[in-house]
Design an enzyme around this catalytic site. Structure first.
Site, PDB file in Angstrom:
ATOM      1  N   LYS A  49      14.414   6.317  19.165  1.00  0.00           N
ATOM      2  CA  LYS A  49      14.917   6.558  17.744  1.00  0.00           C
ATOM      3  C   LYS A  49      14.014   5.759  16.874  1.00  0.00           C
ATOM      4  O   LYS A  49      13.184   4.918  17.339  1.00  0.00           O
ATOM      5  CB  LYS A  49      16.632   5.814  18.102  1.00  0.00           C
ATOM      6  CG  LYS A  49      16.226   4.449  18.196  1.00  0.00           C
ATOM      7  CD  LYS A  49      17.986   3.964  18.539  1.00  0.00           C
ATOM      8  CE  LYS A  49      17.817   2.379  18.781  1.00  0.00           C
ATOM      9  NZ  LYS A  49      19.166   1.959  19.243  1.00  0.00           N
ATOM     10  N   TYR A 276       1.340  -9.919  -8.592  1.00  0.00           N
ATOM     11  CA  TYR A 276       2.462  -9.753  -9.386  1.00  0.00           C
ATOM     12  C   TYR A 276       3.315 -11.301  -9.370  1.00  0.00           C
ATOM     13  O   TYR A 276       3.421 -12.017  -8.549  1.00  0.00           O
ATOM     14  CB  TYR A 276       3.365  -8.882  -9.019  1.00  0.00           C
ATOM     15  CG  TYR A 276       3.085  -7.455  -8.830  1.00  0.00           C
ATOM     16  CD1 TYR A 276       2.776  -7.033 -10.376  1.00  0.00           C
ATOM     17  CD2 TYR A 276       2.639  -6.660  -7.953  1.00  0.00           C
ATOM     18  CE1 TYR A 276       2.426  -5.588 -10.583  1.00  0.00           C
ATOM     19  CE2 TYR A 276       2.379  -5.345  -7.917  1.00  0.00           C
ATOM     20  CZ  TYR A 276       2.118  -4.732  -9.499  1.00  0.00           C
ATOM     21  OH  TYR A 276       1.726  -3.533  -9.244  1.00  0.00           O
TER      22      TYR A 276
END
Ligand SMILES: *Cc1c(COP(=O)(O)O)cnc(C)c1O
Length: 383
Positions: A49, A276
């Site tokens: 998965k 940032y």
């Protein structure tokens, strides 16, 4: 989603994005074979998965088929359909819950359905009749996790209904363990006991026992009595342990290396902030390099101010906030050049950065690190 092996227009090695994930198929095969040997004679259902825990759904499924895996497990219908379209022919169990309108697709693509209620069983039976086929089903019992499945204490009615569905072939019955990765196995034992109780139904009514399975990686490692007829290894297959505290009774190795290249070199002057939010600045002049990846690739922003990478076999800290597409690495007085390899997960000489470390930095578990590596990062397979 998961069909990105490499960028569709990129076949030539030179133009694959240098920020890449390399998957060593030999290691993956060895891990598979070690687990298989350890649990034998139980069968094995590798769990693929979430893009095979980031390793690339289609290629990993092909490998499992080449290795003669008995079957494979995925989470959602779409993963199963993709694998069928890509030529995977071994049985595929979809582990998740279903909606009624998906049933025809399961039947069309010969995918094994998880049946988790009487209502769903009846819908499956109905569609199979209409489509003149037999639906392949594994019955899901909830032994103490409260996600999907019929509670162990009401399972008898469910099983009674299941065996009456003439258009359904019951190939298996399973449950899932909530904390098998803990050293303390007491809850796992309770779950196993409850599962055994449910299984008595088949003996009591002299009905052939379907394939029984409950063990995930944690149970495979430390509770052989939970192997039953089949085991479902996920993270262990990829060479990562489900927790740090679990005994490493099978020696597996990580199959992936996540790497990039230095794209820029500069001196950062004392007091000049990086990235940032201006969250970090050097106290003295430093040398630094920029590496072209970020949280847009799954290099989680929550690792900012903690993460480290390897360059030329040495560890260096990532400084400033992790951006979407770029990180900055402080190499102090050392040398690094454009085009130097940067290891984000993996080995460089004797140094190594593990998935577990990234998980610690991000305050999460290894599973989440692996499944977050974005499909923007090309997967390259080494034989
Ligand atoms: C994910 C999953 C597994 C595999 O779990 P690991 O801890 O990765 O081994 C097994 N069974 C089910 C039902 C799952 O959802």
């Amino acid at each position: 989603m998961a069909n990105t092996i490499n960028h569709p227009t990129m076949g030539v090695d030179e133009i694959i994005r240098p920020t890449r994930m390399e998957i060593d198929l030999k290691i993956l095969s060895d891990n598979f074979n070690k687990i298989k040997k350890f649990v034998s004679p139980a069968k094995i259902m590798p769990i693929l998965k979430a893009n095979a825990y980031g390793h690339g759904l289609v290629r990993v499924a092909q490998l499992m088929q080449e290795l003669k895996s008995d079957c494979i497990g995925v989470a959602v219908l779409e993963e199963g359909i993709l694998l069928r379209e890509q030529g995977i022919t071994i049985p595929i169990l979809v582990l998740g819950g279903i909606w009624g309108n998906q049933i025809p697709l399961f039947l069309k693509h010969d995918l094994t359905i998880t049946a988790s209620s009487i209502g769903k069983l009846n819908q499956i039976d109905e569609f199979a009749l209409q489509m003149k086929t037999k639906a392949k089903v594994h019955l899901k019992i909830d032994t103490g996790m409260e996600r999907i499945g019929v509670h162990y204490y009401t399972a008898e009615k469910f099983l009674g209904a299941a065996v009456k569905c003439t258009n359904i072939r019951i190939d298996g019955i399973y449950s899932h363990l909530a904390n098998s990765e803990l050293k303390d196995t007491s809850y796992t034992r309770i779950q196993l006991e409850r599962f055994y109780d449910v299984l008595k139904f088949f003996e009591k009514h002299s009905i052939e026992m379907p394939l029984r399975h409950i063990a995930n990686s944690g149970a495979i490692l430390q509770m052989p009595e939970a192997n039953l007829d089949m085991v479902r290894p996920g993270i262990l297959l990829y060479g990562v342990y489900p927790s740090q505290e679990i005994p490493q009774t099978i020696k597996v190795h990580p199959a992936l290396t996540w790497k990039s290249l230095v794209v820029y070199f500069k001196i950062i002057k004392a007091g000049h902030p990086v990235g940032y939010g201006l969250t970090w600045k050097p106290e003295h002049d430093i040398r630094a390099v920029t590496v072209p990846l970020g949280y847009g690739d799954g290099y989680l922003r929550s690792m900012s101010h903690k993460a480290e990478v390897l360059i030329r076999g040495k560890r260096y800290p990532v400084v400033g906030s992790i951006s979407m597409d770029q990180i900055v690495v402080n190499i102090e007085n050392d040398s690094a050049f454009n085009g130097d390899e940067v290891i984000l997960i993996g080995r460089d000489g004797s140094a190594e950065i593990t998935v577990e470390e990234l998980a610690d930095w991000a305050g999460t578990i290894p599973y989440e690190i692996l499944t977050n590596i974005n499909t923007r990062v090309p997967r390259v397979y080494l034989k």
